[in-house]
Structures are given as structure tokens and as C-alpha cells.
Motif scaffolding. Structure first.
Motif, PDB file in Angstrom:
ATOM      1  N   SER A 145      -1.117  -6.894  -7.917  1.00 44.37           N
ATOM      2  CA  SER A 145      -1.631  -5.854  -7.287  1.00 44.37           C
ATOM      3  C   SER A 145      -1.994  -5.911  -5.998  1.00 44.37           C
ATOM      4  O   SER A 145      -1.058  -5.842  -4.865  1.00 44.37           O
ATOM      5  N   TYR A 161       1.729   1.567  -3.750  1.00 43.30           N
ATOM      6  CA  TYR A 161       0.674   2.360  -3.902  1.00 43.30           C
ATOM      7  C   TYR A 161       0.709   3.550  -3.746  1.00 43.30           C
ATOM      8  O   TYR A 161       0.779   4.545  -5.982  1.00 43.30           O
ATOM      9  N   TRP A 171      -7.198   3.139   2.803  1.00 36.12           N
ATOM     10  CA  TRP A 171      -7.017   3.283   1.499  1.00 36.12           C
ATOM     11  C   TRP A 171      -8.277   2.234   0.881  1.00 36.12           C
ATOM     12  O   TRP A 171      -8.136   2.569  -0.058  1.00 36.12           O
ATOM     13  N   HIS A 183      -5.992  -2.113  -5.830  1.00 31.64           N
ATOM     14  CA  HIS A 183      -4.912  -1.116  -6.968  1.00 31.64           C
ATOM     15  C   HIS A 183      -4.553  -1.485  -7.613  1.00 31.64           C
ATOM     16  O   HIS A 183      -3.870  -2.432  -7.091  1.00 31.64           O
ATOM     17  N   TYR A 200       0.551  -1.212   0.181  1.00 28.60           N
ATOM     18  CA  TYR A 200       0.303   0.283  -0.307  1.00 28.60           C
ATOM     19  C   TYR A 200       1.240   1.152  -0.052  1.00 28.60           C
ATOM     20  O   TYR A 200       0.135   2.007  -0.538  1.00 28.60           O
TER      21      TYR A 200
END
Length: 287
Positions: free
Chosen positions: A215, A53, A115, A120, A50
């Protein structure tokens, strides 16, 4: 299976094994040196994904995101060790399990708040967004080779740190006999903090470099946690060398099992663990 397909699966298994090593190395250090059963280790992998991302969108560069995310993960590890884990070193393993199991839910809830619950994607860097042709119809992504190279560099760095530096000597001494090491003047609390932060950083980096391939999604840490424990048990608790060899073995068995024996692929890794433990109950290597 022809040679090109075999080569692709071999590269996939090595890449997966090296990624598992990044996670298992931190886990085996934390358990072998600090004596803490950390069920929340997979959450650090999720945290790294994360961070990749968010920071790649902020900086516009995955490289900058990995460097910045690694620094943040190490600082987070230091803070978490100081606030929580150091108070559980001499507690029963059941207390440690309850603490770290509870942290999984805390981290998942924080992830949901920060998030959301959507899946994502993280873009592959343009410089690595190409493939190496193997045949007229088959190719291998350059980014996966980059992942393997990063893991190899970090594995070499970890080996040199543990075996060739004064800090590594203190870490090994603390793992062998923490009371004697403390009596000789080694700051065991500082060593524990460094080891824990290093473990968190390795897990987070693994999540960051894996994000463009796998991902970023909820509960992604839980899926790798069990496999990490398998790697640690096979390699020998506290052994970084064992974690590396074990991770590569697990990568080979899991990858080729899914291709050659898909009906029993989910069992093969655990069958490997059972076979190793029957042969060597303490794992392949001692710390």
C-alpha cells in the motif's frame, strides 16, 4: 514448519531481499562514489510509491505507471543533484546529514500537500492477479514472483552497466580516485549526476513495484531507510555485489526470524550486522 510453509517464507525472504537491494544499491553507489550521506534516500522510495498510485490511475496500467514514473524519478534526481547535492560533495558529512535530514521533512510536507495523509492502495495488474497453488490450502501470489523477477533483471542490468560498459569503467574510476579520474579527463560532475539519478530511479522503481503489496502511506520511506543502511554497512560501502548478498542475507534473517523467533525478531538483523562488523569491519566486500 512443513515444506510448503518453508517454501513460502523462502520466496518471501528472497523477494524482500531483492527489493532491499534495489534501494541499497542506489544508496551504496551514492555514498561510495559521491561521498554523500543521503538520509533522504527513503523518500525516493516513497516518491515511487505515490507516483505508482497517481500514474496507474491516470494511465490505467501499472506497467505504464512504472515506466513513466521511472523516467520522472531520474529527471527529478538529475535536477536535485544539480540544485543541491553537487554543492555538498566537498562539505563535511555533518552538513550533508543536515541537508538530507531536512529534505525528509520537505518531501513529507510536499507529499501531504499533493496526496494528503490517507492510506492508498494500488491494484495488482489483472494479468498477475492470481496465485500458484502449493498445497490444497496454500498458494503463492504470482505478483510477488513478478517483483522478484523485475529486481533480478535490474540487478543484472546494474551489474553489466558497472562492470561491462565504458560508463561503468568511469564510475569505478571515480569511486577509486576521483581526483585522478578528473585529471585523466573524466567528467566527474557528469558521473556524479548520472550516479545520483540512477540511485533515485532504482529507489523509485522499488517503491512503484512494492506499492500493490505494501500500500501507499505517509512516512513509508523512513521505515525502509534504516534497513537500507544496515544492508550497505554489511555488504561494504560502495560495493554493489556486497549490497546484493547483504540484502538477501537480511531478507532471510528478517523473514525467518519473524516466523521462528518472533520475540527477538527485531534484534536479529542488527545482531547479524554486529557479527559481520566484528569479523570484517569494512563489510563483506570492498568497492
Amino acid at each position: 514448519m512443513d515444506l510448503a510453509n518453508f517454501l513460502i517464507q523462502l520466496l518471501n525472504s528472497v523477494q524482500y531481499g531483492l527489493l532491499l537491494f534495489m534501494l541499497a544499491a542506489g544508496l551504496t553507489l551514492i555514498f561510495g562514489i559521491m561521498g554523500v550521506v543521503n538520509l533522504a534516500h527513503g523518500s525516493f522510495y516513497m516518491l515511487g510509491a505515490y507516483l505508482a498510485y497517481s500514474l496507474s490511475g491516470l494511465f490505467g496500467s501499472l506497467t505504464a505507471a512504472v515506466l513513466g514514473g521511472a523516467a520522472l524519478a531520474v529527471l527529478f534526481g538529475l535536477a536535485l543533484e544539480w540544485l543541491l547535492f553537487r554543492h555538498f560533495y566537498h562539505r563535511d558529512h555533518l552538513d550533508q546529514v543536515l541537508l538530507t535530514f531536512g529534505l525528509i521533512y520537505v518531501f513529507e510536507e510536499l507529499r501531504s500537500i499533493l496526496w494528503g495523509d490517507d492510506v492508498h492502495s494500488v491494484a495488482v495488474p489483472k494479468a498477475l492477479d492470481w496465485s500458484i497453488p502449493l498445497t490444497d490450502t496454500l498458494s503463492y501470489p504470482a505478483y510477488r514472483l513478478f517483483m522478484s523477477a523485475v529486481c533480478l533483471v535490474l540487478a543484472l542490468g546494474l551489474y553489466l552497466l558497472i562492470s561491462r560498459t565504458r560508463l561503468g569503467m568511469k564510475i569505478r574510476a571515480g569511486a577509486f580516485n576521483r581526483d585522478m579520474a578528473g585529471a585523466l579527463g573524466i567528467n566527474i560532475k557528469l558521473i556524479h549526476a548520472v550516479v545520483f539519478a540512477l540511485g533515485v530511479g532504482l529507489a523509485a522503481v522499488a517503491g512503484m513495484i512494492a506499492a500493490p503489496v505494501s500500500s501507499v502511506y505517509p512516512n513509508m520511506g523512513s521505515q525502509v531507510l534504516i534497513m537500507c543502511f544496515v544492508v550497505v554497512v554489511i555488504g561494504g560501502i560502495g560495493s554493489v555485489r556486497g549490497a546484493l548478498i547483504s540484502a538477501l542475507l537480511v531478507g532471510l534473517v528478517d523473514t525467518f526470524g519473524k516466523v521462528l523467533l518472533p520475540s527477538v525478531a527485531s534484534m536479529l538483523v542488527y545482531m547479524l550486522m554486529a557479527a559481520v562488523l566484528l569479523w570484517k569491519p569494512q563489510g563483506l566486500f570492498k568497492a
